[in-house]
Design an enzyme around this catalytic site. Structure first.
Site, PDB file in Angstrom:
ATOM      1  CD1 TRP A 141      27.501   3.322 132.669  1.00  0.00           C
ATOM      2  CD2 TRP A 141      28.487   3.569 135.154  1.00  0.00           C
ATOM      3  NE1 TRP A 141      26.722   2.583 133.840  1.00  0.00           N
ATOM      4  CE2 TRP A 141      27.561   2.938 134.984  1.00  0.00           C
ATOM      5  CE3 TRP A 141      29.046   3.831 135.687  1.00  0.00           C
ATOM      6  CZ2 TRP A 141      26.190   2.655 135.921  1.00  0.00           C
ATOM      7  CZ3 TRP A 141      27.611   4.065 137.577  1.00  0.00           C
ATOM      8  CH2 TRP A 141      26.766   3.189 137.336  1.00  0.00           C
ATOM      9  CG  MET A 142      31.183  -2.543 133.364  1.00  0.00           C
ATOM     10  SD  MET A 142      32.415  -3.181 133.186  1.00  0.00           S
ATOM     11  CE  MET A 142      33.105  -3.521 134.212  1.00  0.00           C
ATOM     12  CG  ASN A 143      25.042  -0.667 134.205  1.00  0.00           C
ATOM     13  OD1 ASN A 143      25.054   0.151 133.638  1.00  0.00           O
ATOM     14  ND2 ASN A 143      24.200  -1.456 134.409  1.00  0.00           N
ATOM     15  CG  ASP A 144      23.155  -4.736 134.750  1.00  0.00           C
ATOM     16  OD1 ASP A 144      23.628  -4.170 135.510  1.00  0.00           O
ATOM     17  OD2 ASP A 144      22.225  -4.945 133.983  1.00  0.00           O
ATOM     18  CD  GLU A 168      17.095  -3.734 137.456  1.00  0.00           C
ATOM     19  OE1 GLU A 168      16.080  -2.867 136.952  1.00  0.00           O
ATOM     20  OE2 GLU A 168      18.306  -3.858 137.952  1.00  0.00           O
TER      21      GLU A 168
HETATM   22  C1  FRU Z   1      20.344  -3.701 136.357  1.00  0.00           C
HETATM   23  C2  FRU Z   1      20.103  -2.849 134.604  1.00  0.00           C
HETATM   24  C3  FRU Z   1      18.702  -4.024 134.042  1.00  0.00           C
HETATM   25  C4  FRU Z   1      18.904  -3.174 132.953  1.00  0.00           C
HETATM   26  C5  FRU Z   1      20.646  -2.617 132.710  1.00  0.00           C
HETATM   27  C6  FRU Z   1      20.003  -0.995 132.535  1.00  0.00           C
HETATM   28  O1  FRU Z   1      21.647  -3.303 136.727  1.00  0.00           O
HETATM   29  O2  FRU Z   1      19.031  -2.187 135.477  1.00  0.00           O
HETATM   30  O3  FRU Z   1      17.635  -4.409 134.619  1.00  0.00           O
HETATM   31  O4  FRU Z   1      18.868  -3.578 131.685  1.00  0.00           O
HETATM   32  O5  FRU Z   1      20.564  -2.154 133.911  1.00  0.00           O
HETATM   33  O6  FRU Z   1      21.638  -0.360 132.330  1.00  0.00           O
END
Ligand code: FRU
Length: 463
Positions: free
Chosen positions: A19-22, A204
């Site tokens: 998984w990947m996010n920000d 965020e």
């Molecule tokens: C945004 C967020 C950030 C937090 C991170 C956690 O997508 O919710 O606010 O630092 O992702 O994965």
């Protein structure tokens, strides 16, 4: 497996099998572009947040590296940024050395953490080998407001005051918190920024970027992501042109969408870049990100974009973001007529990334259809031009299986001069689509899951 990997883009950063996010800690250092990112090293959904790591020499292809900042049982490593502390102001680097890279991230402490239960506070890690290996600072966290939702620190050196500036959010209170420091360790509150016109559930991943303006003077732009309350539904990112004196951000502008599509979140800029800022976003939407039909890898970043500010309609300043399209993506020049019929030039396998570029006519309503395959129910991606000349991207039928039906259509783009031809670039890199209009006056980013087939292009009458 091959059946899912038809979705993996070639020129967008993806995690190998997780998984990947920000995007986090974006920095250009010693001619290397580093992208860290929110990663779950153990799975394909949002958990165990750590900083993954990838590097690029050209911002086109990426090499994935081991996890840089791992989580522990009681502390997740949430989003943040990185800087080169060239003067070793933090004292984290060796004396007389080139200065460490310093990552500033959010420690998201678990409810059973021994000293900071349930708190989000800002912490430091440093690298003395150009980002290859990282050490957590001994006295973390360095900035603790006793808050459960204080996060996403973006740090930069403000040239005029010579101080480090940290922009972060009180996410639930919908406030941007601006702190400054001499040494990256002792932070004092400079100002708070709230803005009733930007609603959204949580605020965020803020950034404050210095963008070259029309007369050479820099313009300051606040970038802010909200979930929900994004411009095109679900989570998304806003921009706000204003001014910054080293302590306070002021504005008389209105917020504008960073993107007219649904898939661009948490976009922030690279540190270590002079001139036009380069930003990268997470090409996904919290509304469905954990259900995209790929695996075990999940999510990609957007293409990088270069920002500038130009005079817009009615004298207001306008932020542009031009896609940095990798030179290795083959370009196909198309001139799209408004009359129905096939556009002969376009016949490409959709497993290969491609770039369509040319002009769209906006003097009559019509639909431009990209078809993925030849069977009757083949997926189709539609660019729709309405009677007023505004342009919408519709991915509602662009998948093998139904996907995010509530988020099929982008916001419409209003051309600078309605009726005139509109320059466009459309990049399709497997599951990623980015449609840039009029040199970056707008970009529409959307994920699609057509799953193969030869791509053809035709013009249809209006719906
Ligand atoms: C945004 C967020 C950030 C937090 C991170 C956690 O997508 O919710 O606010 O630092 O992702 O994965």
């Amino acid at each position: 497996s091959p059946s899912t990997d038809v979705h993996r883009p070639a020129f967008h950063l993806t995690p190998v099998a997780t998984w990947m996010n920000d995007p986090n800690g974006l920095i250009r250092h010693d001619d290397v572009w580093h992208a860290f990112f929110q990663e779950n090293p153990f799975g394909s959904t949002h958990a165990n947040l750590s900083w993954g790591h990838a590097v690029s020499r050209d911002l086109a292809t990426w090499e994935n590296l081991p996890v840089a900042l791992p989580c522990s049982e009681t502390e997740q490593i949430f989003s943040g940024s990185a800087v080169h502390d060239a003067q070793n102001s933090s004292g984290l680097g060796a004396e007389g050395g080139p200065g460490p890279l310093v990552a500033i991230y959010t420690s998201a402490y678990a409810p059973d953490h021994a000293t900071h239960p349930g708190i989000q506070a800002q912490s430091l890690a440093f690298s003395e080998d150009g980002g290859a290996t990282w050490t957590y600072a001994a006295d973390n966290p360095v900035l603790d407001r006793g808050s459960s939702d204080f996060r996403d620190p973006k740090v930069f050196l403000h040239a005029e005051t010579g101080r480090w500036v940290m922009i972060a959010v009180e996410a639930l209170d919908q406030k941007v918190m601006i702190h400054t420091s001499e040494n990256l360790r002792d932070w004092e509150l400079a100002s708070e920024f709230a803005f009733p016109d930007i609603d959204g559930g949580v605020w965020e991943c803020p950034d404050l970027v210095r963008v070259p303006g029309p007369d050479g003077d820099p313009v300051w732009v606040l970038i802010l992501s909200t979930n929900p309350g994004g411009p095109a539904g679900g989570s998304g990112t806003w921009t706000l042109i204003g001014d910054f004196d080293g302590r306070t951000f002021t504005t008389s502008a209105r917020p504008a969408p960073l993107d007219l599509g649904q898939d661009n979140y948490a976009a922030v800029s690279f540190s270590g870049v002079e001139g036009r800022p380069v930003i990268l976003g997470w090409m996904n939407n919290w509304d469905y990100a954990q259900h995209t039909p790929t695996g075990p890898w999940r999510s990609s970043m957007t293409l990088p974009r270069e920002l500038d500010v130009v005079p817009g309609a009615d004298g207001r300043l306008e932020l542009r973001g031009r896609l940095r399209v990798p030179a290795a993506i083959p370009a196909i020049d198309v001139s799209v007529p408004a009359e129905p019929g096939p556009v002969g030039e376009v016949r490409v396998p959709s497993t290969e990334p491609f770039l369509l570029q040319g002009t769209l006519r906006t003097d009559a309503a019509h639909r431009i259809v990209l078809r993925f395959g030849t069977e009757p129910a083949a997926p189709e991606l539609v660019v729709e031009v309405d009677g007023e000349g505004s342009i919408t991207l519709d991915r509602g039928a662009a998948h093998r299986q139904e996907f995010a039906p509530a988020f099929a259509r982008s916001l419409p783009y209003q051309p600078a001069a309605p009726g005139d031809p509109v320059a466009f670039r459309l990049v399709v890199d497997r599951s990623t689509v980015e449609l840039e209009l009029e040199d970056g006056r707008a970009v529409i980013s959307q994920q699609i899951f057509p799953g193969g087939g030869e791509v053809t292009l035709r013009v249809d009458p209006p719906r």
